[in-house]
Enzyme design. Structure first.
Site, PDB file in Angstrom:
ATOM      1  N   PRO A   1       1.432  11.643  -4.027  1.00  0.00           N
ATOM      2  CA  PRO A   1       0.676  11.548  -5.277  1.00  0.00           C
ATOM      3  C   PRO A   1       1.007  10.258  -6.018  1.00  0.00           C
ATOM      4  O   PRO A   1       2.006   9.596  -5.725  1.00  0.00           O
ATOM      5  CB  PRO A   1       1.160  12.769  -6.060  1.00  0.00           C
ATOM      6  CG  PRO A   1       2.566  12.974  -5.573  1.00  0.00           C
ATOM      7  CD  PRO A   1       2.539  12.610  -4.113  1.00  0.00           C
ATOM      8  N   TYR A   2       0.173   9.928  -6.971  1.00  0.00           N
ATOM      9  CA  TYR A   2       0.473   8.777  -7.832  1.00  0.00           C
ATOM     10  C   TYR A   2       1.743   9.074  -8.619  1.00  0.00           C
ATOM     11  O   TYR A   2       1.890  10.134  -9.228  1.00  0.00           O
ATOM     12  CB  TYR A   2      -0.689   8.513  -8.787  1.00  0.00           C
ATOM     13  CG  TYR A   2      -0.364   7.489  -9.849  1.00  0.00           C
ATOM     14  CD1 TYR A   2      -0.186   6.151  -9.516  1.00  0.00           C
ATOM     15  CD2 TYR A   2      -0.224   7.873 -11.184  1.00  0.00           C
ATOM     16  CE1 TYR A   2       0.129   5.212 -10.484  1.00  0.00           C
ATOM     17  CE2 TYR A   2       0.077   6.939 -12.166  1.00  0.00           C
ATOM     18  CZ  TYR A   2       0.255   5.605 -11.806  1.00  0.00           C
ATOM     19  OH  TYR A   2       0.562   4.680 -12.762  1.00  0.00           O
TER      20      TYR A   2
ATOM     21  N   ASP B   1      11.925  -5.427  -1.965  1.00  0.00           N
ATOM     22  CA  ASP B   1      12.442  -4.152  -1.479  1.00  0.00           C
ATOM     23  C   ASP B   1      13.963  -4.058  -1.532  1.00  0.00           C
ATOM     24  O   ASP B   1      14.515  -3.030  -1.932  1.00  0.00           O
ATOM     25  CB  ASP B   1      11.943  -3.899  -0.056  1.00  0.00           C
ATOM     26  CG  ASP B   1      10.426  -3.822  -0.005  1.00  0.00           C
ATOM     27  OD1 ASP B   1       9.831  -3.400  -1.015  1.00  0.00           O
ATOM     28  OD2 ASP B   1       9.832  -4.191   1.015  1.00  0.00           O
TER      29      ASP B   1
ATOM     30  N   THR C   1      10.830 -11.198   2.935  1.00  0.00           N
ATOM     31  CA  THR C   1      10.516 -12.516   2.387  1.00  0.00           C
ATOM     32  C   THR C   1      10.257 -12.343   0.894  1.00  0.00           C
ATOM     33  O   THR C   1       9.591 -11.405   0.474  1.00  0.00           O
ATOM     34  CB  THR C   1       9.275 -13.139   3.057  1.00  0.00           C
ATOM     35  OG1 THR C   1       8.127 -12.321   2.799  1.00  0.00           O
ATOM     36  CG2 THR C   1       9.464 -13.275   4.563  1.00  0.00           C
TER      37      THR C   1
ATOM     38  N   LYS D   1      15.661  -2.664   5.722  1.00  0.00           N
ATOM     39  CA  LYS D   1      14.407  -3.418   5.749  1.00  0.00           C
ATOM     40  C   LYS D   1      14.426  -4.283   6.999  1.00  0.00           C
ATOM     41  O   LYS D   1      15.391  -5.015   7.242  1.00  0.00           O
ATOM     42  CB  LYS D   1      14.292  -4.290   4.493  1.00  0.00           C
ATOM     43  CG  LYS D   1      13.017  -5.122   4.411  1.00  0.00           C
ATOM     44  CD  LYS D   1      11.811  -4.285   4.059  1.00  0.00           C
ATOM     45  CE  LYS D   1      10.568  -5.172   3.880  1.00  0.00           C
ATOM     46  NZ  LYS D   1       9.375  -4.411   3.525  1.00  0.00           N
TER      47      LYS D   1
ATOM     48  N   VAL E   1       0.810  -1.223   0.000  1.00  0.00           N
ATOM     49  CA  VAL E   1       0.000   0.000   0.000  1.00  0.00           C
ATOM     50  C   VAL E   1       0.843   1.272   0.000  1.00  0.00           C
ATOM     51  O   VAL E   1       0.289   2.368   0.037  1.00  0.00           O
ATOM     52  CB  VAL E   1      -1.001   0.040   1.181  1.00  0.00           C
ATOM     53  CG1 VAL E   1      -1.987  -1.104   1.083  1.00  0.00           C
ATOM     54  CG2 VAL E   1      -0.285   0.042   2.522  1.00  0.00           C
TER      55      VAL E   1
END
Length: 226
Positions: free
Chosen positions: A200-201, A47, A43, A39, A13
């Site tokens: 923003p996108y 990232d 798994t 991180k 998300v």
């Protein structure tokens, strides 16, 4: 503590978008000061690879992923499937060492705030026990208000130092949708937590300039040591 934990209401998300946007901003405007990019645990593929793709050539940014499991499922499930253990002591030690070496550390969590890290502990447990200053990413979509309320309640239950909420647009949306799905005043009223901005996108997540611009729209004084 010179660090910020980036967590979210769910997986996929916007944690990595926020993490890489803040890193790109730091690289552009604070590049003379070292940054740790870590991180909590990974798994599957994702990232760690993005960190190295975007920032691996920059010697001022130190990337760390202490624990990695091949199986792309919840860590305790992945560890069991691979016959391994989750050594949080190692993660903590690497995190502390990174803080000693760098001016600031961005620590990206996994999944959502309630996601399991071990069979006994969730991300919320870790954030509370390690006393991490934390920001919560909430996706701009229908249902976001309930997700924000539930996750802020979970943060309070674990006495997490929640600095605020970042709303993330993972797809193009209209101003009307933004106001209808994530009304800032209502979210702040229901959670008693400030909304520190809206990401923003971003059409190209490999574009460092766009990532930097996205970060510049946020309340950075609450997120980074400026």
């Amino acid at each position: 503590m010179a660090a910020l934990l980036i967590t979210a209401t769910d997986t996929e998300v916007g944690k990595t978008v926020l993490t890489t946007s803040l890193t790109a901003y730091w690289q552009t405007y604070r590049g003379k000061k070292g940054l740790g990019l870590m991180k909590l645990l990974q798994t599957g593929v994702g990232d760690q690879e993005r960190y190295h793709q975007l920032f691996g050539a920059d010697s001022s940014i130190e990337i760390k992923v202490p624990l990695w499991f091949k199986t792309p499922v919840a860590p305790p499930v992945a560890a069991a499937a691979e016959g391994k253990t989750i050594d949080l002591k190692r993660v903590w030690q690497e995190f502390c060492a990174l803080q000693q070496r760098q001016s600031f550390v961005l620590l990206e969590a996994l999944g959502g705030l309630g996601s399991p890290v071990t069979e006994e502990l969730t991300v919320a447990d870790i954030a509370g026990q390690w006393r991490l200053e934390t920001v919560l990413v909430v996706p701009v979509k229908l249902g976001a208000i309930a997700q924000a309320v539930a996750n802020v309640a979970l943060a309070r239950q674990h006495q997490i130092k929640l600095k605020g909420i970042i709303l993330n647009c993972s797809q193009p949306i209209s101003e009307e949708q933004l106001k209808d799905w994530t009304p800032i005043n209502l979210i702040q009223s229901l959670t008693s937590t400030p909304v520190l901005g809206i990401l923003p996108y971003i059409s190209d997540l490999n574009d460092l300039e766009k990532l930097t611009q996205a970060a510049s729209t946020l309340d950075l004084e609450k997120l980074l040591p400026l």
